[in-house]
Motif scaffolding. Structure first.
Motif, PDB file in Angstrom:
ATOM      1  N   MET A  79      19.096  -3.155 -16.537  1.00  0.00           N
ATOM      2  CA  MET A  79      17.934  -2.313 -16.821  1.00  0.00           C
ATOM      3  C   MET A  79      18.201  -0.909 -16.279  1.00  0.00           C
ATOM      4  O   MET A  79      18.663  -0.741 -15.153  1.00  0.00           O
ATOM      5  CB  MET A  79      16.690  -2.909 -16.166  1.00  0.00           C
ATOM      6  N   LEU A  80      17.929   0.094 -17.085  1.00  0.00           N
ATOM      7  CA  LEU A  80      18.149   1.464 -16.654  1.00  0.00           C
ATOM      8  C   LEU A  80      17.120   1.859 -15.607  1.00  0.00           C
ATOM      9  O   LEU A  80      15.959   1.445 -15.664  1.00  0.00           O
ATOM     10  CB  LEU A  80      18.040   2.405 -17.858  1.00  0.00           C
ATOM     11  N   PRO A  81      17.510   2.668 -14.611  1.00  0.00           N
ATOM     12  CA  PRO A  81      16.561   3.082 -13.575  1.00  0.00           C
ATOM     13  C   PRO A  81      15.533   4.039 -14.134  1.00  0.00           C
ATOM     14  O   PRO A  81      15.777   4.755 -15.105  1.00  0.00           O
ATOM     15  CB  PRO A  81      17.461   3.768 -12.553  1.00  0.00           C
ATOM     16  N   SER A  82      14.361   4.053 -13.510  1.00  0.00           N
ATOM     17  CA  SER A  82      13.342   5.018 -13.899  1.00  0.00           C
ATOM     18  C   SER A  82      13.778   6.402 -13.466  1.00  0.00           C
ATOM     19  O   SER A  82      14.694   6.562 -12.644  1.00  0.00           O
ATOM     20  CB  SER A  82      12.012   4.669 -13.239  1.00  0.00           C
ATOM     21  N   ALA A  83      13.117   7.427 -14.022  1.00  0.00           N
ATOM     22  CA  ALA A  83      13.467   8.796 -13.643  1.00  0.00           C
ATOM     23  C   ALA A  83      13.250   9.014 -12.149  1.00  0.00           C
ATOM     24  O   ALA A  83      14.050   9.698 -11.482  1.00  0.00           O
ATOM     25  CB  ALA A  83      12.626   9.784 -14.455  1.00  0.00           C
ATOM     26  N   GLY A  97      26.536  -0.367   0.955  1.00  0.00           N
ATOM     27  CA  GLY A  97      25.532  -1.401   0.813  1.00  0.00           C
ATOM     28  C   GLY A  97      24.791  -1.253  -0.506  1.00  0.00           C
ATOM     29  O   GLY A  97      25.077  -0.339  -1.291  1.00  0.00           O
ATOM     30  N   PRO A  98      23.803  -2.115  -0.780  1.00  0.00           N
ATOM     31  CA  PRO A  98      23.104  -2.099  -2.071  1.00  0.00           C
ATOM     32  C   PRO A  98      22.484  -0.754  -2.440  1.00  0.00           C
ATOM     33  O   PRO A  98      22.602  -0.309  -3.587  1.00  0.00           O
ATOM     34  CB  PRO A  98      22.026  -3.174  -1.894  1.00  0.00           C
ATOM     35  N   GLU A  99      21.824  -0.088  -1.494  1.00  0.00           N
ATOM     36  CA  GLU A  99      21.203   1.200  -1.810  1.00  0.00           C
ATOM     37  C   GLU A  99      22.246   2.255  -2.134  1.00  0.00           C
ATOM     38  O   GLU A  99      22.081   3.062  -3.058  1.00  0.00           O
ATOM     39  CB  GLU A  99      20.330   1.660  -0.648  1.00  0.00           C
ATOM     40  N   ALA A 100      23.321   2.268  -1.367  1.00  0.00           N
ATOM     41  CA  ALA A 100      24.390   3.234  -1.625  1.00  0.00           C
ATOM     42  C   ALA A 100      25.037   2.963  -2.976  1.00  0.00           C
ATOM     43  O   ALA A 100      25.351   3.906  -3.720  1.00  0.00           O
ATOM     44  CB  ALA A 100      25.426   3.172  -0.512  1.00  0.00           C
ATOM     45  N   VAL A 101      25.238   1.699  -3.305  1.00  0.00           N
ATOM     46  CA  VAL A 101      25.834   1.353  -4.597  1.00  0.00           C
ATOM     47  C   VAL A 101      24.968   1.882  -5.733  1.00  0.00           C
ATOM     48  O   VAL A 101      25.468   2.479  -6.699  1.00  0.00           O
ATOM     49  CB  VAL A 101      26.020  -0.173  -4.719  1.00  0.00           C
ATOM     50  N   ARG A 102      23.659   1.690  -5.634  1.00  0.00           N
ATOM     51  CA  ARG A 102      22.766   2.180  -6.687  1.00  0.00           C
ATOM     52  C   ARG A 102      22.822   3.705  -6.800  1.00  0.00           C
ATOM     53  O   ARG A 102      22.824   4.263  -7.905  1.00  0.00           O
ATOM     54  CB  ARG A 102      21.332   1.712  -6.411  1.00  0.00           C
ATOM     55  N   PHE A 142      25.336   5.719  -5.894  1.00  0.00           N
ATOM     56  CA  PHE A 142      26.625   6.135  -6.442  1.00  0.00           C
ATOM     57  C   PHE A 142      26.710   5.817  -7.931  1.00  0.00           C
ATOM     58  O   PHE A 142      27.290   6.582  -8.714  1.00  0.00           O
ATOM     59  CB  PHE A 142      27.763   5.453  -5.689  1.00  0.00           C
ATOM     60  N   ALA A 143      26.134   4.700  -8.341  1.00  0.00           N
ATOM     61  CA  ALA A 143      26.147   4.338  -9.761  1.00  0.00           C
ATOM     62  C   ALA A 143      25.399   5.367 -10.588  1.00  0.00           C
ATOM     63  O   ALA A 143      25.838   5.751 -11.685  1.00  0.00           O
ATOM     64  CB  ALA A 143      25.552   2.944  -9.956  1.00  0.00           C
ATOM     65  N   GLU A 144      24.269   5.840 -10.072  1.00  0.00           N
ATOM     66  CA  GLU A 144      23.491   6.840 -10.797  1.00  0.00           C
ATOM     67  C   GLU A 144      24.265   8.146 -10.914  1.00  0.00           C
ATOM     68  O   GLU A 144      24.297   8.781 -11.970  1.00  0.00           O
ATOM     69  CB  GLU A 144      22.153   7.069 -10.104  1.00  0.00           C
ATOM     70  N   LEU A 196      26.021  -2.073 -12.834  1.00  0.00           N
ATOM     71  CA  LEU A 196      25.146  -0.947 -13.129  1.00  0.00           C
ATOM     72  C   LEU A 196      25.776   0.053 -14.103  1.00  0.00           C
ATOM     73  O   LEU A 196      25.052   0.777 -14.792  1.00  0.00           O
ATOM     74  CB  LEU A 196      24.778  -0.218 -11.836  1.00  0.00           C
ATOM     75  N   LEU A 197      27.098   0.084 -14.158  1.00  0.00           N
ATOM     76  CA  LEU A 197      27.788   1.068 -14.989  1.00  0.00           C
ATOM     77  C   LEU A 197      28.279   0.520 -16.321  1.00  0.00           C
ATOM     78  O   LEU A 197      28.562   1.295 -17.241  1.00  0.00           O
ATOM     79  CB  LEU A 197      28.991   1.647 -14.228  1.00  0.00           C
ATOM     80  N   GLU A 198      28.380  -0.801 -16.440  1.00  0.00           N
ATOM     81  CA  GLU A 198      29.043  -1.382 -17.613  1.00  0.00           C
ATOM     82  C   GLU A 198      28.386  -0.949 -18.920  1.00  0.00           C
ATOM     83  O   GLU A 198      29.074  -0.673 -19.910  1.00  0.00           O
ATOM     84  CB  GLU A 198      29.051  -2.899 -17.511  1.00  0.00           C
TER      85      GLU A 198
END
Length: 291
Positions: free
Chosen positions: A1-5, A84-89, A91-93, A118-120
Motif C-alpha cells: 500500500m502506498l503511503p499517504s502524503a 529499524g522499521p521506521e528508518a526503513v520506511r 529510506f524507502a520513501e 516497499l520499493l518493489e
C-alpha cells in the motif's frame, strides 16, 4: 500500500543527506557492527561523505531525540545500516521519490527485505532476489587446514593475467558480464586498484594460469571482507578453495584486520562447507536484490 502524503512527508522529514560535519556521528553508527557494515565503512573511512568521492549519497535517519541512528548508502548499490522499521520506511520513501539509480540493493536480510517490499511496486521487477546469504566471520587462522603455500598476492604486473579469472567469477556469480556497458573499464580499474593495494590473492600454474583467486574488497579499522572467491572449473573438487581460503585468512588476519568476513549464497552448500572447514562461522545474513 502506498503511503499517504502525510506519512511520506513525515518520513522525509526524519532523513537528510549527510555531509562533512556529520562524519564523526556517521562513523559512530558504522562502527557499531564492523562486520556487517564493512562495505560502507571502508568507503566512508577512506573518503568521507563528499558524494563525488563517495560515489553516492549517504542518507541519515534521525530518531525523535534528534540522534543519528541509521544510514543508507545510495550509490551503485543501495545499502542499509542499522535500520529499524521506521528508518526503513523513511529510506524507502526517499528512494522511491528519487527513482532507482542503483544496480542492486544489498544489506542485512531483515531490513533489506522490508525495504524491497516497499520499493518493489515502483522499482521492480528485480532480475534476481537472493533472500538469504549467510554472513560469516573468522578471528583466528585455520587450525585443521594447511594453508596453500602457493597462494600469494597478485603482483602489479599480473593484472592482465588475473583479469580473465575475475571476469569469469563475476559473470558466474552475478549472471552478467562486467565487461558490458562501458567495455569493462570501471571493472578493470577496480581489479587493478585491488592488485595495487595488495588485496588480490591467487594461485598460479607454472604457465601463468589462475586456478584459485580471492580479493579483500573492504578494509576498515575493525574488519575486512573477502570477495570474489573462485576456483577454475577444471580444478574444482580438489580442495583448492579450502586450502586457498586458509591462506587468504591467515594473510588477512596477520596483515589486514582482526576480523575477516564474507557472505555467500545460501544455496552454495559446497562453498559454505569449505568456509566452515577453514574456521568461518555464521554471524548474520545478508540479502541482495539484483537489477
Amino acid at each position: 500500500m502506498l503511503p499517504s502524503a502525510f506519512q511520506a512527508a513525515r518520513a522525509l522529514a526524519t532523513t537528510r543527506v549527510l555531509d562533512a560535519p556529520d562524519l564523526p556521528e556517521t562513523l559512530g553508527v558504522l562502527h557499531r557492527d564492523p562486520v556487517a557494515n564493512a562495505f560502507v565503512a571502508t568507503r566512508v573511512e577512506s573518503v568521507g561523505l563528499d558524494p563525488w568521492r563517495l560515489g553516492g549519497e549517504m542518507w541519515g535517519w534521525y530518531d525523535e531525540n534528534g540522534s543519528l541512528e541509521s544510514l543508507c548508502y545510495a550509490g551503485a548499490n543501495l545499502v542499509l545500516v542499522n535500520a529499524g522499521p521506521e528508518a526503513v520506511r523513511a529510506f524507502a520513501e526517499r528512494a522511491r521519490r528519487q527513482g532507482r539509480r542503483c544496480s542492486s540493493i544489498v544489506g542485512p536480510a531483515g531490513p533489506t527485505a522490508a525495504l524491497w517490499a516497499l520499493l518493489e511496486r515502483s522499482w521492480g521487477p528485480a532480475r534476481e532476489v537472493r533472500a538469504h546469504q549467510p554472513l560469516m566471520a573468522a578471528t583466528t587462522p585455520a587450525v585443521s587446514v594447511t594453508p596453500d603455500p602457493l597462494v600469494r598476492r597478485v603482483r602489479k604486473n599480473e593484472v592482465e593475467a588475473v583479469m580473465p579469472a575475475c571476469v569469469a567469477m563475476f559473470t558466474e556469480e552475478v549472471g552478467v558480464s562486467p565487461l558490458a556497458g562501458d567495455g569493462g573499464l570501471l571493472y578493470q580499474a577496480r581489479v587493478a586498484e585491488l592488485v595495487g593495494a595488495g588485496r588480490s590473492f591467487a594461485r598460479f600454474t607454472a604457465d601463468g594460469q589462475v586456478v584459485f583467486k580471492a580479493e579483500i574488497g573492504a578494509v576498515t579499522q575493525g574488519a575486512c571482507q573477502v570477495q570474489g572467491v573462485w576456483v577454475a572449473p577444471e580444478h574444482r573438487g580438489q580442495g583448492l578453495s579450502v586450502t586457498g581460503m586458509a591462506a587468504v585468512l591467515d594473510l588477512a588476519l596477520r596483515e589486514v584486520a582482526p576480523v575477516v568476513s564474507l557472505y555467500v549464497n545460501d544455496y552454495n552448500l559446497r562453498a559454505r562447507a569449505a568456509y566452515r572447514r577453514v574456521g568461518f562461522h555464521e554471524v548474520g545474513a545478508f540479502m541482495s536484490v539484483l537489477f
